[in-house]
Design an enzyme around this catalytic site. Structure first.
Site, PDB file in Angstrom:
ATOM      1  N   LYS A 174       0.826  -1.196   0.000  1.00  0.00           N
ATOM      2  CA  LYS A 174       0.000   0.000   0.000  1.00  0.00           C
ATOM      3  C   LYS A 174       0.870   1.260   0.000  1.00  0.00           C
ATOM      4  O   LYS A 174       2.031   1.217   0.403  1.00  0.00           O
ATOM      5  CB  LYS A 174      -0.889   0.022   1.249  1.00  0.00           C
ATOM      6  CG  LYS A 174      -1.926  -1.085   1.328  1.00  0.00           C
ATOM      7  CD  LYS A 174      -2.686  -1.016   2.648  1.00  0.00           C
ATOM      8  CE  LYS A 174      -3.719  -2.125   2.757  1.00  0.00           C
ATOM      9  NZ  LYS A 174      -4.850  -1.925   1.838  1.00  0.00           N
TER      10      LYS A 174
ATOM     11  N   ARG B 161     -10.472 -11.577   1.611  1.00  0.00           N
ATOM     12  CA  ARG B 161     -11.446 -12.513   1.032  1.00  0.00           C
ATOM     13  C   ARG B 161     -10.899 -13.932   1.006  1.00  0.00           C
ATOM     14  O   ARG B 161     -11.666 -14.896   1.040  1.00  0.00           O
ATOM     15  CB  ARG B 161     -11.846 -12.044  -0.365  1.00  0.00           C
ATOM     16  CG  ARG B 161     -10.747 -12.031  -1.399  1.00  0.00           C
ATOM     17  CD  ARG B 161     -11.070 -11.128  -2.586  1.00  0.00           C
ATOM     18  NE  ARG B 161     -11.061  -9.732  -2.181  1.00  0.00           N
ATOM     19  CZ  ARG B 161     -11.346  -8.714  -2.998  1.00  0.00           C
ATOM     20  NH1 ARG B 161     -11.665  -8.954  -4.266  1.00  0.00           N
ATOM     21  NH2 ARG B 161     -11.317  -7.478  -2.563  1.00  0.00           N
TER      22      ARG B 161
END
Length: 499
Positions: free
Chosen positions: A278, A352
């Site tokens: 990130k 996920r």
């Protein structure tokens, strides 16, 4: 802060630091509380005429008693339009009152007049008061050398009620206390820095809640995860020196273990994005990437206090997502517990993968439905901002239950579609699925990825990436973790128990 319920005496005789009374828009304080106005020699009527006291929503009037009543101060809190009055407006008004009394002093004794009203059920009104004070009183000290708050501002809140209303008030206080404490536990977990709350510490927090409330708990460690084939959890964790865990908590409120509600929480205690790292700006807030797990642990705390007659299986996957020589890579293909393979497009779509294995495990344990909560996508922030969480489902009837629970809890929730066209975007040329289908519709694509693992089991996904952590402050919300969805999940379970 202790909340007590007492029989309502003559209000001028209530000995406390601050006496709080409600006033609806259009009401005359002197008519509603003639004994107080008389004690102040008609002065309250004058203050209201001068608009220093008002029934407008969240208006706050503070009157120093100067010995005219036993309380040191009288606080009049505006409840707003009686025709629009509901649980949320009640809690907001009492939240403003709580903020007012919590602002100065320490160890105060506060009394609240709680008149019965046909505008809101008595137990819900008492719940609103209790939640408001419990949420507003939340304080995260952190790791300062010198404590910022050395003493609690309020020691006791006394709710004054008519004798025939006290049972309902006590029920509301019990419910409000449990929901506030569960939310505040979730807040504290999310506020903890990643070095103080690695996966093992989050695991310990879940185990502590389960054991305190007599719930069965099992911790699946790395060797067991490998045996079960939890490739989603293991792949995300392999870049970190911190061991992964899946915590399984069983709350049994019925004689037989059937009709089990499955609660799934994403517990990524720090998310760098892995190899797909990130940007530096804002990465410090990625300690909040276990907000879904925090909500589930907070809900377990509330359920442990309320003890509904329902069965719950909570499955929480906790890992740390780090870049290293051993980290999983874009282009890798992994095998999840379900047997489905996933091509890794970005290692920053890691939550996920963890949830997929936890959903599969819960299904194998025989749950009848699934609710997962996760700080899953930046896309939900683009879609709904920091005001509202997103919901996705494969079962319209179930999501309507969850939306009703959110409304009862006073938490904003909005349903997003799960059309088959979105599911097409998760198809891979090299595996059964890929873990990212692109930026457009990103929040929905992340949700329908999880739907592939829920399959036919009724399922609701809650994306709280925009609402789990907030830099803004409010009457009941300091900057930082919000504990969002703790109350909605608890309300959903409680309603299932009453169905």
């Amino acid at each position: 802060m202790q909340v007590n319920v007492e029989k309502r005496p003559q209000l001028p005789e209530v000995d406390c630091d601050e006496l709080i009374v409600p006033l609806w828009k259009g009401e005359a304080l002197a008519q509603i509380y003639p004994e107080l106005d008389q004690a102040f020699d008609g002065g309250l009527d004058v203050l209201q005429a001068n608009k220093e006291i008002s029934g407008e929503a969240k208006a706050t009037g503070v009157v120093h008693s100067m010995g005219k009543i036993a309380a040191k101060k009288l606080i009049v809190i505006g409840m707003g339009d009686p025709n629009k009055f509901d649980f949320v407006s009640a809690r907001n008004a009492w939240g403003r009152a709580a903020k007012t009394v919590l602002g100065k002093g320490s160890q105060k004794n506060v009394a609240i007049d709680l008149p019965t009203t046909d505008r809101l059920e008595t137990d819900r009104l008492a719940q609103a008061v209790t939640e408001a004070f419990g949420l507003a009183d939340y304080h995260y000290e952190g790791y300062r050398l010198k404590p910022k708050r050395e003493a609690d501002p309020v020691a006791t809140v006394r709710i004054l009620a008519a004798e025939d209303a006290q049972d309902a008030v006590r029920e509301g206080v019990k419910r409000g206390t449990a929901l506030a404490q569960g939310t505040n536990l979730a807040r504290t977990l999310v506020n903890e820095p990643g070095n103080y709350l690695p996966p093992r510490a989050l695991k310990d927090a879940a185990v502590d809640v389960a054991r305190r409330h007599g719930m069965q708990v099992e911790v699946l460690e790395k060797a067991k995860l490998e045996e079960l084939g939890m490739g989603g959890v293991l792949s995300v964790a392999q870049g970190s020196v911190e061991e992964p865990y899946v915590i399984v908590v069983r709350y049994q409120g019925r004689e037989t273990w059937d009709d089990v509600i499955g609660l799934i929480g994403k517990g990524v205690t720090f998310d760098t994005g892995g190899i797909s790292i990130k940007p530096v700006a804002g990465m410090e807030n990625m300690k909040s990437d276990m907000g879904g797990a925090g909500a589930m642990i907070g809900a377990l705390e509330a359920l442990g206090q309320l003890k509904p007659k329902v069965n719950v299986l909570a499955v929480i996957g906790t890992v740390e997502n780090m870049p290293s020589g051993s980290a999983y890579r874009p282009g890798d293909v992994i095998t999840t517990m379900s047997g489905k393979t996933v091509e890794i497009i970005t290692t920053d779509a890691e939550g996920r993968l963890v949830l997929a294995d936890c959903i599969t495990y819960a299904k194998q344990q025989g749950v009848s439905c699934l609710v997962d909560a996760a700080t899953l996508t930046g896309g939900i922030v683009v879609a709904l901002g920091n005001v509202c969480s997103g919901a996705m489902t494969n079962d319209q009837e179930m999501v309507e239950e969850v939306l009703a629970a959110a409304e009862a809890a006073g938490e904003r929730l909005w349903q997003l579609p799960t059309f088959d066209e979105y599911r097409e975007l998760n198809k891979s040329h090299f595996a059964d699925l890929k873990n990212s289908g692109g930026r457009n519709g990103h929040a929905i694509i992340g949700g329908v990825f999880l739907q592939e693992f829920a399959e036919d089991t009724p399922w609701v996904h809650l994306d709280i990436a925009g609402t789990a952590y907030n830099v803004n402050q409010g009457d009941m919300q300091p900057a930082g973790a919000t504990g969002v969805m703790t109350r909605t999940i608890t309300q959903f379970v409680m309603r299932r128990a009453q169905a």
